[in-house]
Write an enzyme that holds these catalytic residues in place. Structure first.
Site, PDB file in Angstrom:
ATOM      1  CG  ASP A  66      -1.982  -1.030   1.202  1.00  0.00           C
ATOM      2  OD1 ASP A  66      -2.365  -1.443   0.093  1.00  0.00           O
ATOM      3  OD2 ASP A  66      -2.450  -1.440   2.281  1.00  0.00           O
ATOM      4  CE1 TYR A  70       4.101  -5.876   4.867  1.00  0.00           C
ATOM      5  CE2 TYR A  70       3.247  -7.994   5.608  1.00  0.00           C
ATOM      6  CZ  TYR A  70       3.418  -7.049   4.612  1.00  0.00           C
ATOM      7  OH  TYR A  70       2.891  -7.276   3.365  1.00  0.00           O
ATOM      8  CG  ASP A 124      -4.795   3.166   5.477  1.00  0.00           C
ATOM      9  OD1 ASP A 124      -5.496   4.203   5.416  1.00  0.00           O
ATOM     10  OD2 ASP A 124      -4.287   2.657   4.464  1.00  0.00           O
ATOM     11  NE  ARG A 171      -4.842  -1.545   3.443  1.00  0.00           N
ATOM     12  CZ  ARG A 171      -5.780  -1.553   2.513  1.00  0.00           C
ATOM     13  NH1 ARG A 171      -6.902  -0.876   2.696  1.00  0.00           N
ATOM     14  NH2 ARG A 171      -5.628  -2.256   1.407  1.00  0.00           N
TER      15      ARG A 171
END
Length: 317
Positions: free
Chosen positions: A45, A73, A87, A179
């Site tokens: 993203d 991540y 988000d 997300r």
């Protein structure tokens, strides 16, 4: 230099900057290197940064193999808010008081997502419906419900807490929307949560310590391709995690010529070499005695009754 750059074959790991889409980052790389053929492996993203593998020229044929790999991540989410994009960049849909909750309690809820779970993609995502990304429908106010899909969460660690902001570490399978994971965790906490920032540390075999920024790429390219080459991962090196079958120069040429090879013969060849290959492996790399990559084939052990082995990619150069 332009002609030489067009012959670059390998994988470049870019540290994607925040604010750019993966496609925009790819276009920047193509512009800097002055090449026409390249592709990225795994969408990030715009809010996210970090590992974005870029496959140059002929190595675009290999991207599918690496899309299968897991992702790692580090990031941060904020409690007490929900948005339409899940988000912090989205339109705020609700605000709620954040409960007095400890890191240990948040970790306990995070643990409930471990293992194989079903996840629904967020309404603003690149997942397609009738050939069109969901985010394009969402921009027009049309929210298409999608069926949940199976993903796997291997690790979901809460690293720290500062007021309503929570830092985390995540190891997940392909297809996972961070997300959505944060959004679902916010639901379980009954206060909502949105992703604030995200950094991909690893995608498949590609890691952040092997990455390069767009600025550094531009700088090195201006100094000459020899300065850039240490950052280009050759396909032979990138594919070392795949099982290897060594073939003669004669058989190598037959494969390059597109000749059909009987599955029974190839399986006998594997047995003769006393190679141990798991029947769950999807691909096998075929190399010459000199270590030159010849082809990627589908593992014949997956379908031993097939008449011929099935080529995934053949490398004629």
């Amino acid at each position: 230099m332009e002609a030489k750059a067009s012959l670059l074959n390998g994988i470049l790991v870019i540290d994607k900057p925040q604010g750019l889409t993966s496609t925009e980052t790819l276009e920047q790389v193509k512009k800097i290197l002055k090449i026409k053929k390249a592709g990225h492996g795994g969408t990030l993203d715009p809010i996210a940064t970090g590992v974005l593998p870029i496959f140059l020229n002929n190595t675009t044929k290999l991207a599918e193999i690496f899309l299968e790999g897991d992702k790692i991540y580090e990031g941060e989410f904020q409690l007490g808010i929900t948005t339409d994009t899940y988000d912090i960049t989205g339109e705020i849909l609700s605000k709620a008081e954040v409960p007095d909750i400890s890191i240990e309690e948040i970790q306990e809820i995070a643990n409930s997502f471990l293992g194989e779970i079903e996840q629904i993609p967020p309404p603003f995502s690149a997942t397609k419906y009738k050939g069109k990304p969901l985010y394009k429908y969402a921009r027009d106010g049309i929210f298409i419900p999608k069926k949940p899909k199976k993903i796997k969460i291997s690790e979901f660690k809460i690293l720290g807490k500062e007021d309503s902001k929570i830092r985390f570490y995540l190891h997940c399978s392909k297809g996972t929307y961070v997300r959505s994971l944060v959004h679902d965790l916010g639901k379980k906490l009954s206060c909502g949560a949105v992703l604030v920032n995200l950094r991909r540390l690893q995608k498949s075999i590609f890691t952040l310590d092997k990455s390069i920024t767009l600025e550094k790429l531009k700088e090195l390219y201006s100094q000459g391709l020899d300065k850039l080459m240490p950052f280009i991962i050759p396909p032979e090196s990138a594919l070392e995690f795949l099982p290897k079958v060594i073939v003669s120069e004669d058989l190598s040429q037959r494969i390059k010529d597109g000749r059909q090879i009987h599955t029974s013969s190839f399986l006998s060849f594997i047995k003769f070499q006393k190679l141990v290959i798991s029947p769950t492996e999807k691909w096998i790399r075929v190399v010459t005695t000199r270590g030159k990559l010849v082809a990627i084939i589908e593992n014949p052990l997956l379908n031993p009754s097939a008449t011929y082995i099935k080529y995934f990619r053949v490398f004629k150069d």
